[in-house]
Design an enzyme around this catalytic site. Sequence first.
Site, short mmCIF file in Angstrom:
data_model
loop_
_atom_site.label_atom_id
_atom_site.label_comp_id
_atom_site.label_asym_id
_atom_site.label_seq_id
_atom_site.Cartn_x
_atom_site.Cartn_y
_atom_site.Cartn_z
N GLU A 62 0.85 -1.20 0.00
CA GLU A 62 0.00 0.00 0.00
C GLU A 62 0.88 1.24 0.00
O GLU A 62 2.02 1.21 0.47
CB GLU A 62 -0.88 -0.04 1.27
CG GLU A 62 -1.83 1.13 1.38
CD GLU A 62 -2.91 0.92 2.45
OE1 GLU A 62 -2.79 -0.02 3.26
OE2 GLU A 62 -3.89 1.71 2.47
N ASN A 207 -12.27 -1.75 -0.98
CA ASN A 207 -11.50 -2.26 0.16
C ASN A 207 -12.22 -1.88 1.45
O ASN A 207 -12.54 -0.69 1.64
CB ASN A 207 -10.09 -1.64 0.19
CG ASN A 207 -9.35 -1.94 1.49
OD1 ASN A 207 -8.89 -3.06 1.70
ND2 ASN A 207 -9.27 -0.96 2.38
N GLU A 208 -12.50 -2.85 2.28
CA GLU A 208 -13.16 -2.58 3.56
C GLU A 208 -14.26 -1.54 3.37
O GLU A 208 -14.31 -0.52 4.07
CB GLU A 208 -12.13 -2.16 4.62
CG GLU A 208 -11.10 -3.25 4.87
CD GLU A 208 -10.22 -3.06 6.10
OE1 GLU A 208 -10.28 -2.00 6.73
OE2 GLU A 208 -9.46 -4.00 6.42
N TYR A 287 -6.32 -9.40 11.14
CA TYR A 287 -4.98 -9.16 11.68
C TYR A 287 -4.80 -9.89 13.01
O TYR A 287 -5.76 -10.08 13.77
CB TYR A 287 -4.75 -7.66 11.88
CG TYR A 287 -4.53 -6.94 10.56
CD1 TYR A 287 -3.28 -6.92 9.97
CD2 TYR A 287 -5.59 -6.34 9.89
CE1 TYR A 287 -3.06 -6.28 8.75
CE2 TYR A 287 -5.38 -5.70 8.67
CZ TYR A 287 -4.11 -5.68 8.11
OH TYR A 287 -3.91 -5.07 6.90
N GLU A 342 -5.75 -9.45 3.48
CA GLU A 342 -4.98 -8.71 4.49
C GLU A 342 -4.89 -9.59 5.72
O GLU A 342 -5.90 -9.91 6.34
CB GLU A 342 -5.63 -7.37 4.84
CG GLU A 342 -5.48 -6.34 3.75
CD GLU A 342 -5.90 -4.94 4.16
OE1 GLU A 342 -5.79 -4.60 5.36
OE2 GLU A 342 -6.34 -4.18 3.27
N GLN A 391 2.33 -6.11 5.49
CA GLN A 391 2.49 -5.70 4.12
C GLN A 391 3.91 -6.01 3.67
O GLN A 391 4.79 -6.20 4.51
CB GLN A 391 2.19 -4.22 3.96
CG GLN A 391 0.76 -3.84 4.34
CD GLN A 391 0.38 -2.45 3.84
OE1 GLN A 391 1.08 -1.78 3.11
NE2 GLN A 391 -0.79 -1.99 4.30
O1 AHR Z 1 -2.89 -2.70 6.23
C1 AHR Z 1 -3.24 -1.50 6.82
C2 AHR Z 1 -4.74 -1.21 6.70
O2 AHR Z 1 -5.47 -2.17 7.39
C3 AHR Z 1 -5.34 -1.23 5.31
O3 AHR Z 1 -5.14 -0.04 4.64
C4 AHR Z 1 -6.78 -1.46 5.59
O4 AHR Z 1 -7.44 -2.08 4.53
C5 AHR Z 1 -6.77 -2.29 6.85
O5 AHR Z 1 -7.69 -1.90 7.79
#
Ligand code: AHR
Length: 537
Positions: A62, A207-208, A287, A342, A391
């Site tokens: 990103e 995205n989201e 995450y 992600e 990332q």
């Molecule tokens: O990876 C960081 C952020 O986490 C991304 O931009 C977003 O899609 C997610 O919430």
Amino acid sequence: MVQPVDRTVGVFRRAAFQWLVATCAILATNKPLAAQTTVEISVDVARPGATISRNIFGQFAEHLGHGIYGGVWVGADSPIPNTRGIRNDVVAALKAIHVPNVRWPGGCFADEYHWRNGVGRERVQTLNPNWGGVIEPNSFGTHEFMDFLEQIGAEAYLSVNVGSGTPHEAADWMEYLTAAQPTTLAKERATNGHPAAYKVGYLGIGNESWDCGGNMTPEYYLSQLKIYSRFVRNYNPAQQGKDAMPKIAVGPGGGDARWTEWTEAVMKAYQHHQWSWDIQGLSLHSYTVVRWPPAYRSVGFGEPEYAQILKSTLQMDELITKHSTIMDTYDPKRNVALVVDEWGTWYTPLPGTNPGFLIQQNSLRDAMVAALNLNIFARHADRVRMANIAQMINVLQAMIVTDEAKMVLTPTYYVFKMYVPFQDATFVPVKFEAGAYSVGDVTLPRVDAIAARDRNGKLWLEVTNLDANDPVEIEATLPGINPKAASGETLTAPKVDSVNTFDAPNTVAPKPIAAKVQGGRVILTLAPKSVTVISVQ
Ligand code: AHR
């Protein structure tokens, strides 16, 4: 400087659910091993499973902190060795892990990205309000990204702007990239240096969208999805019919009701979809964080925090199972892939760094996290056919860390390197009693394992010893195979929070390991807190 406060609040809600129990591999059980230190693994070569798509080893890059600027792009005039502005050291390192695809330009950034700012001679200076409020020079745009992919040998996974863009803008971008006929946009692409139509491997539609991508309801997003799916076309003649570019819808960001409702809504619509729109993937973001805002340090922690993070990461299995089960109701043939685009650890920013840049260290613990997640994806290979770690460089659970001309490979990088043989290999079921490893009130499986046959028929076995203190002896039986030798690499380090630094880059690096073959069994001793990949001859 704008901090990503609104983002973080959204993420709190998204991750508010916590699973109560961490579970191990589907085929493993958590029985205590008492005093014995041998784990028997039975590899069932007679029951091959799904292909482990190479795309589960995908990356996410990103425009965030030094993920692109400094990490990939230094500009053609930089004293740092580069090819057309792209770092040579980074390209060489990424080639070695056979990166299959890169998701770009975001993330939250994607829903504020306007592609025209990043093509042509004059680049538009904009801002990056999501990530530190810094200037976005747009010097790394469409052509630079595609050049980077060509240099590393990966496919493009583009996220188009649904939040603040229009279907028209996204459709034009795809025409600019993929039209082979001499349209005005294709001619502009040629003028900008690339006469041939590009291939775009995968298209992410938003995205989201339930959060930083526009806080949409599932119904509102679905109406957008149908329009983008219909009109944002790939014109490349080589990407038609059975080779058409898969389109990936925004999916869930957790496991609670909000997320199951989202998956239900998208998949229900998919079940009744008409010829005029389609999707081939549903994304999942998750995450390893334990709680929001991120409270765990990426370095300078002990065994309790090691165990808590591993427990948290193992919840990925239950999350995938939950959403796959919903998907099965509406898509029993599993045509729609679950795309975990992600995933990775999210810790507190390193002290003294811009908190909007999401800079963290990468330790042996991250290597364990990577292995455990890749194993989970492999076990779900029939539904999880793509994943992108967050990332790629300098951000969150990165493969590579750079600082000006310096570069260091992280423990996570080495796991991806060790797993290269699993790319497009055929999953082979394994059975074992995982045992238990306890730290305070956290109990984890002691071992994890997967096996696969690569395209040449060679058998590969991965075994992780989660126990931070004690070695484990593995005895693998392979009915139907008469092993002659087995060897590979193992990754461990002195401490759970050992890291690689510019000055000491090999503290956490793989070392050769050889197994004993005795009575048709493959026997090897795994060091505490280690990831091991061997092939069997
Ligand atoms: O990876 C960081 C952020 O986490 C991304 O931009 C977003 O899609 C997610 O919430």
